[in-house]
Design an enzyme around this catalytic site. Structure first.
Site, PDB file in Angstrom:
ATOM      1  N   HIS A 102       6.553  -1.389   3.558  1.00  0.00           N
ATOM      2  CA  HIS A 102       6.428  -2.802   3.926  1.00  0.00           C
ATOM      3  C   HIS A 102       5.710  -3.562   2.831  1.00  0.00           C
ATOM      4  CE1 HIS A 102       3.150  -0.437   5.709  1.00  0.00           C
ATOM      5  NE2 HIS A 102       2.348  -1.466   5.505  1.00  0.00           N
TER       6      HIS A 102
ATOM      7  N   GLN B 143      -2.278   2.770   3.150  1.00  0.00           N
ATOM      8  CA  GLN B 143      -1.094   2.666   4.004  1.00  0.00           C
ATOM      9  C   GLN B 143      -1.372   3.336   5.348  1.00  0.00           C
ATOM     10  OE1 GLN B 143       2.544   4.279   2.317  1.00  0.00           O
ATOM     11  NE2 GLN B 143       3.813   3.439   3.970  1.00  0.00           N
TER      12      GLN B 143
ATOM     13  N   ASN C 109       0.857  -1.182   0.000  1.00  0.00           N
ATOM     14  CA  ASN C 109       0.000   0.000   0.000  1.00  0.00           C
ATOM     15  C   ASN C 109       0.895   1.234   0.000  1.00  0.00           C
ATOM     16  OD1 ASN C 109      -2.373  -1.563   0.176  1.00  0.00           O
ATOM     17  ND2 ASN C 109      -2.110  -1.776   2.391  1.00  0.00           N
TER      18      ASN C 109
HETATM   19  P1  AMP Z   1      -0.622  -0.873   5.913  1.00  0.00           P
HETATM   20  O1  AMP Z   1      -2.095  -0.623   6.189  1.00  0.00           O
HETATM   21  O2  AMP Z   1      -0.335  -1.352   4.541  1.00  0.00           O
HETATM   22  O3  AMP Z   1       0.217   0.320   6.311  1.00  0.00           O
HETATM   23  O4  AMP Z   1      -0.215  -2.075   6.852  1.00  0.00           O
HETATM   24  C1  AMP Z   1       0.148  -1.913   8.183  1.00  0.00           C
HETATM   25  C2  AMP Z   1       0.013  -3.259   8.816  1.00  0.00           C
HETATM   26  O5  AMP Z   1       0.707  -3.238  10.055  1.00  0.00           O
HETATM   27  C3  AMP Z   1      -1.435  -3.686   9.132  1.00  0.00           C
HETATM   28  O6  AMP Z   1      -1.740  -4.884   8.426  1.00  0.00           O
HETATM   29  C4  AMP Z   1      -1.423  -3.878  10.649  1.00  0.00           C
HETATM   30  O7  AMP Z   1      -2.238  -4.948  11.070  1.00  0.00           O
HETATM   31  C5  AMP Z   1       0.052  -4.114  10.932  1.00  0.00           C
HETATM   32  N1  AMP Z   1       0.501  -3.811  12.268  1.00  0.00           N
HETATM   33  C6  AMP Z   1       0.227  -2.710  12.998  1.00  0.00           C
HETATM   34  N2  AMP Z   1       0.845  -2.770  14.175  1.00  0.00           N
HETATM   35  C7  AMP Z   1       1.545  -3.930  14.211  1.00  0.00           C
HETATM   36  C8  AMP Z   1       2.389  -4.572  15.170  1.00  0.00           C
HETATM   37  N3  AMP Z   1       2.669  -4.010  16.356  1.00  0.00           N
HETATM   38  N4  AMP Z   1       2.927  -5.768  14.847  1.00  0.00           N
HETATM   39  C9  AMP Z   1       2.655  -6.344  13.655  1.00  0.00           C
HETATM   40  N5  AMP Z   1       1.874  -5.794  12.710  1.00  0.00           N
HETATM   41  C10 AMP Z   1       1.324  -4.606  12.984  1.00  0.00           C
END
Ligand code: AMP
Length: 113
Positions: A99, A93, A86
Site C-alpha cells: 500500500h 509495515q 513501508n
Molecule cells: P502500514 O503500517 O504501512 O502497514 O500501514 C497500515 C495502515 O493501515 C495503518 O496506517 C493503519 O491505520 C491502516 N489501517 C488498518 N486497518 C484499517 C482499516 N480497517 N481501514 C483503513 N485503514 C486501516
C-alpha cells in the site's frame, strides 16, 4: 499470500471510506489518520510488499504511482503531498498487502521517523 484486512476491503467484506477505484487499484481513507489527508492506495492484485514485486508488476507499480499523484492532488492541497511505502515489519509495515500512504494537509519533517 494469505488474506489480509485489505483484501477484505477489496471484497467489501469490511467497510472502508473508498475515494477511488479502478480495475487495478483501490484507495480508501486510513482508519487512524496521521494527517488531515491520509489515504491508502492498494493494488487489487495481492502483492505483499514492494520487495516482492517482479518485472511483471512494472506496469501495475507505475499505475499506482500515477493514480497516487492524481488522488493526492484531488484532495485540495495542490502538489504538496507525501507518499510513503513501508516495506517489511522492521520498516513499519503492519498490513502485508502493498500500500502507498498518501498524506497531505500539514507540514512534513524530514527525515521521516
Ligand atoms: P502500514 O503500517 O504501512 O502497514 O500501514 C497500515 C495502515 O493501515 C495503518 O496506517 C493503519 O491505520 C491502516 N489501517 C488498518 N486497518 C484499517 C482499516 N480497517 N481501514 C483503513 N485503514 C486501516
Amino acid at each position: 499470500m494469505t488474506d489480509t484486512l485489505f483484501s477484505k476491503i477489496i471484497n467489501r467484506e469490511i467497510p472502508a471510506d473508498i475515494v477511488y477505484e479502478d480495475d487495478l487499484c483501490l484507495a480508501f481513507r486510513d482508519i487512524a489518520p496521521e494527517a488531515p489527508v491520509h489515504i491508502l492506495l492498494i493494488p487489487k492484485q495481492p502483492i505483499v510488499k514492494v520487495s516482492d514485486a517482479t518485472e511483471a508488476d512494472q506496469s501495475l507499480l507505475g499505475h499506482l504511482l500515477l493514480r497516487a499523484g492524481d488522488i493526492a492532488r484531488e484532495q485540495g492541497y495542490g502538489d504538496a503531498f507525501r507518499l510513503v511505502v513501508n516495506n517489511g515489519a522492521e520498516a513499519g509495515q503492519t498490513v502485508f498487502h502493498l500500500h502507498i500512504h498518501i498524506l497531505a494537509g500539514r507540514e512534513f519533517s524530514w527525515p521521516a521517523g
